[in-house]
Design a protein around this motif. Structure first.
Motif, mmCIF file in Angstrom:
data_model
loop_
_atom_site.group_PDB
_atom_site.id
_atom_site.type_symbol
_atom_site.label_atom_id
_atom_site.label_comp_id
_atom_site.label_asym_id
_atom_site.label_seq_id
_atom_site.Cartn_x
_atom_site.Cartn_y
_atom_site.Cartn_z
ATOM 1 N N THR A 1 -1.750 6.782 33.854
ATOM 2 C CA THR A 1 -2.642 7.900 34.182
ATOM 3 C C THR A 1 -1.865 9.091 34.725
ATOM 4 N N TRP A 2 -0.915 8.835 35.610
ATOM 5 C CA TRP A 2 -0.109 9.884 36.239
ATOM 6 C C TRP A 2 0.601 10.733 35.183
ATOM 7 N N VAL A 3 1.184 10.068 34.191
ATOM 8 C CA VAL A 3 1.939 10.776 33.159
ATOM 9 C C VAL A 3 1.005 11.592 32.275
ATOM 10 N N ARG A 4 -0.081 10.985 31.817
ATOM 11 C CA ARG A 4 -0.969 11.681 30.897
ATOM 12 C C ARG A 4 -1.711 12.832 31.576
ATOM 13 N N GLN A 5 -2.060 12.660 32.834
ATOM 14 C CA GLN A 5 -2.705 13.777 33.544
ATOM 15 C C GLN A 5 -1.735 14.940 33.688
ATOM 16 N N GLY A 6 -0.491 14.638 34.056
ATOM 17 C CA GLY A 6 0.503 15.695 34.204
ATOM 18 C C GLY A 6 0.796 16.404 32.899
ATOM 19 N N LEU A 7 0.952 15.631 31.834
ATOM 20 C CA LEU A 7 1.218 16.236 30.528
ATOM 21 C C LEU A 7 0.058 17.114 30.074
ATOM 22 N N SER A 8 -1.173 16.666 30.323
ATOM 23 C CA SER A 8 -2.331 17.446 29.875
ATOM 24 C C SER A 8 -2.407 18.791 30.580
ATOM 25 N N LEU A 9 -2.032 18.824 31.856
ATOM 26 C CA LEU A 9 -2.082 20.080 32.604
ATOM 27 C C LEU A 9 -0.937 21.012 32.232
ATOM 28 N N VAL A 10 0.242 20.433 32.001
ATOM 29 C CA VAL A 10 1.394 21.267 31.651
ATOM 30 C C VAL A 10 1.247 21.834 30.243
ATOM 31 N N ASN B 1 -1.604 22.429 28.761
ATOM 32 C CA ASN B 1 -2.772 23.310 28.723
ATOM 33 C C ASN B 1 -3.017 23.898 30.115
ATOM 34 N N PRO B 2 -2.180 24.847 30.550
ATOM 35 C CA PRO B 2 -2.249 25.377 31.915
ATOM 36 C C PRO B 2 -3.590 26.012 32.269
ATOM 37 N N GLU B 3 -4.383 26.410 31.266
ATOM 38 C CA GLU B 3 -5.678 27.023 31.563
ATOM 39 C C GLU B 3 -6.594 26.069 32.330
ATOM 40 N N LEU B 4 -6.349 24.773 32.187
ATOM 41 C CA LEU B 4 -7.149 23.801 32.931
ATOM 42 C C LEU B 4 -7.002 23.982 34.437
ATOM 43 N N LEU B 5 -5.843 24.487 34.852
ATOM 44 C CA LEU B 5 -5.597 24.657 36.289
ATOM 45 C C LEU B 5 -6.502 25.719 36.903
ATOM 46 N N ASP B 6 -7.091 26.568 36.074
ATOM 47 C CA ASP B 6 -8.028 27.590 36.571
ATOM 48 C C ASP B 6 -9.482 27.118 36.520
ATOM 49 N N TYR B 7 -9.685 25.885 36.049
ATOM 50 C CA TYR B 7 -11.052 25.363 35.923
ATOM 51 C C TYR B 7 -11.570 24.961 37.308
ATOM 52 N N PRO B 8 -12.709 25.481 37.751
ATOM 53 C CA PRO B 8 -13.202 25.220 39.117
ATOM 54 C C PRO B 8 -13.438 23.746 39.408
ATOM 55 N N GLY B 9 -13.833 22.967 38.397
ATOM 56 C CA GLY B 9 -14.135 21.564 38.644
ATOM 57 C C GLY B 9 -12.962 20.624 38.483
ATOM 58 N N LEU B 10 -11.741 21.157 38.317
ATOM 59 C CA LEU B 10 -10.586 20.316 38.046
ATOM 60 C C LEU B 10 -10.323 19.310 39.168
ATOM 61 N N PRO C 1 -6.427 14.207 40.690
ATOM 62 C CA PRO C 1 -5.957 14.183 42.082
ATOM 63 C C PRO C 1 -5.127 15.421 42.405
ATOM 64 N N SER C 2 -5.122 15.767 43.662
ATOM 65 C CA SER C 2 -4.442 16.999 44.090
ATOM 66 C C SER C 2 -2.938 16.943 43.852
ATOM 67 N N ASP C 3 -2.327 15.741 43.953
ATOM 68 C CA ASP C 3 -0.865 15.664 43.827
ATOM 69 C C ASP C 3 -0.396 15.975 42.403
ATOM 70 N N ILE C 4 -1.149 15.534 41.383
ATOM 71 C CA ILE C 4 -0.726 15.838 40.012
ATOM 72 C C ILE C 4 -1.008 17.303 39.682
ATOM 73 N N ILE C 5 -2.005 17.885 40.302
ATOM 74 C CA ILE C 5 -2.249 19.324 40.137
ATOM 75 C C ILE C 5 -1.077 20.112 40.722
ATOM 76 N N ASP C 6 -0.659 19.713 41.923
ATOM 77 C CA ASP C 6 0.464 20.397 42.579
ATOM 78 C C ASP C 6 1.757 20.228 41.786
ATOM 79 N N ARG C 7 2.003 19.001 41.273
ATOM 80 C CA ARG C 7 3.226 18.768 40.507
ATOM 81 C C ARG C 7 3.229 19.614 39.233
ATOM 82 N N SER C 8 2.098 19.702 38.573
ATOM 83 C CA SER C 8 2.016 20.478 37.330
ATOM 84 C C SER C 8 2.251 21.957 37.589
#
Length: 490
Positions: A74-83, A85-94, A99-106
């Motif tokens: 899960t950790w790897v696929r969540q990180g890859l999906s955010l990196v 597709n960076p637009e996901l990081l602007d999604y309010p419901g993300l 989890p906050s740590d994979i958001i921060d890492r991305s």
């Protein structure tokens, strides 16, 4: 006029089999050779409802975890999906989904990557990724810092190995020492580079595979007496296909052997997380070399495809160069740079698995649970495979201490050897072809016998746990029938 003359002779093709070099036609990659081609034909026939004794194929010929049912981390696929597709990081419901740590890492990774992962990276790989790899190596070995500038990322470990062998082999007379049995990539690449493979036999005693310095010295002496310029030795630890895990004393002996004989050491360490026996642990050759205060020249290879990660298709990997002359290292890096850079997707995947969440972070429990489950299932499969193979007629199987494979030894009759000859097939390939046609199990033939009339095949321990025993029992039925069918008359 010339075109018509050529046409009359049946072909006007310039690029034909005859125009391809013998070094290419002689290269054999057994895990993706004739057996796999036959399996693909059978697969197509199954889709057309042709009747076989089985309903589906079981791809046990190579380490391809997710093809065989392993779920991605899960950790790897969540990180890859955010990196990716960076637009996901602007999604309010993300934050409610990730989890906050994979958001921060991305966010951190993207901040360090100019142009995003759709742009080329540095030829050696993103500096942020190589820093993370170096941090992992330091923590793993606890013998001092690793230099990110000694690390080169590649599309899995195979290109690292290819680059290294291409640089080392300079003439038709240059030799590389390889374990027997060994992963066929090495013999194929040495053949393609027009070098010579110098095999040294692994020991197979008391149910264990091990390395013998005496055997290595014999092989080296024979080769040098024959005029071969032996330049390097390959060690695969944990072993592919043999599954052994070397202890530190054995590794020190290997280092001294290389020092005494002026050989470069190529350490294939892609299975370093795959250890199944409680009294065994992985130690890197880098750690041993540093602890011995040795100046041995060492190449170490690692991959995103193995371990508990199993991200084969994403293509991530690296090599670390230790004690390599700076000018020679520059040439190695230049050679690697011909491919511009490795997959940026694979680089990020490598960073994420080697720098996982810490115990205080919200992703940690899921990461540890998934890692533990994967390695636990592999351990159970290794134990079950060892036990069942040793109940089968004319088969012995050593303990699977690590990696992802077993290398059972099959003793066949004179009648079977003659049947293989009549079919124009090597004995090991004849045996696994029969297994494929009767069970649907795809195996890798390895014709490296330790004594006369002894042959081997490689089989992966990866398979869904609930069906693994059934798969092995169906193979037992095949094997027992095979030896009855080809029993020598007395």
């Amino acid at each position: 006029m010339l075109r018509q003359i050529l046409k009359n002779f049946g072909s006007n093709k310039v690029f034909t089999l005859n125009s391809i070099g013998d070094h290419i036609k002689s290269a054999d990659y057994s895990i993706r050779g004739e057996v796999l081609k036959k399996a693909q034909e059978i697969g197509q026939e199954l889709c057309r409802s042709q009747i076989y004794p089985f309903k589906s194929l079981a791809a046990c010929n190579m380490g391809n975890p997710q093809y065989l049912g392993q779920k991605p981390l899960t950790w790897v696929r969540q990180g890859l999906s955010l990196v990716v597709n960076p637009e996901l990081l602007d999604y309010p419901g993300l934050i409610s989904q990730y989890p906050s740590d994979i958001i921060d890492r991305s966010k951190y990774l993207l901040n360090c990557i100019q142009g995003g992962i759709g742009a080329y990276s540095d030829s050696a790989g993103y500096h942020v990724v190589r820093e993370s790899i170096a941090k992992y190596i330091e923590q793993r070995d606890s013998v001092g810092p690793s230099n990110p500038n000694d690390i080169f990322t590649t599309n899995g470990a195979s290109p690292s190995i290819e680059i290294t062998l291409t640089a080392i082999i300079d003439s038709l007379n240059d030799g590389i020492m390889l374990p027997i049995p060994q992963y066929s990539l090495y013999t194929a690449l040495i053949t393609l580079n027009k070098g010579k493979s110098v095999g040294y036999y692994m020991n197979s005693n008391n149910g264990f595979w091990s390395m013998s310095i005496e055997e290595m010295q014999k092989a080296l002496s024979r080769a040098r007496n024959d005029g071969v310029n032996v330049k390097a030795v390959v060690v695969i630890n944990p072993g592919n296909p043999t599954g052994q895990v070397l202890d530190e004393e054995n590794m020190k002996d290997v280092v001294r052997f290389c020092e005494d004989n002026r050989l470069v050491l190529l350490a294939d360490e892609v299975y370093q997380d795959n250890i199944y026996m409680p009294d065994k642990k992985f130690t890197s050759f880098r750690k041993v070399v540093i602890q011995m205060n040795s100046d041995l020249e060492l190449f170490s290879f690692h991959s995103l495809s193995k371990g508990f990660y199993g991200e084969c298709g994403i293509r991530g990997g690296y090599m670390e160069l230790i004690n390599i002359d700076k000018q020679a290292k520059d040439e190695i890096f230049k050679l690697g740079s011909l491919m511009i850079c490795s997959s940026t997707f694979g680089q990020i995947g490598m960073e994420l698995v080697l720098n996982p969440p810490s115990p205080s972070q919200p992703s940690y429990q899921t990461f540890i649970q998934e890692k533990t489950e994967i390695l636990s299932n592999l351990k159970k499969n290794a134990e079950l495979m060892h036990a069942l193979f040793n109940t089968m007629d004319n088969i012995t199987c050593n303990y699977i201490e690590g990696a992802m494979y077993a290398m059972p030894c099959v003793r066949v009759s004179k009648k079977a050897i003659q049947a293989a000859k009549n079919a124009n097939l090597p004995v090991d390939k004849f045996y696994v072809m029969k297994a494929l046609e009767e069970t649907g199990i795809i195996l890798a033939p390895f014709g490296y016998g330790q004594d006369p009339r002894t042959f081997h095949f490689r089989i992966t321990i990866m398979s869904p746990e609930e069906s693994f025993e059934d798969l092995l029992l169906s193979f037992k039925v095949f094997n027992d029938n095979f030896h009855k069918q080809y029993k020598d008359s007395t």
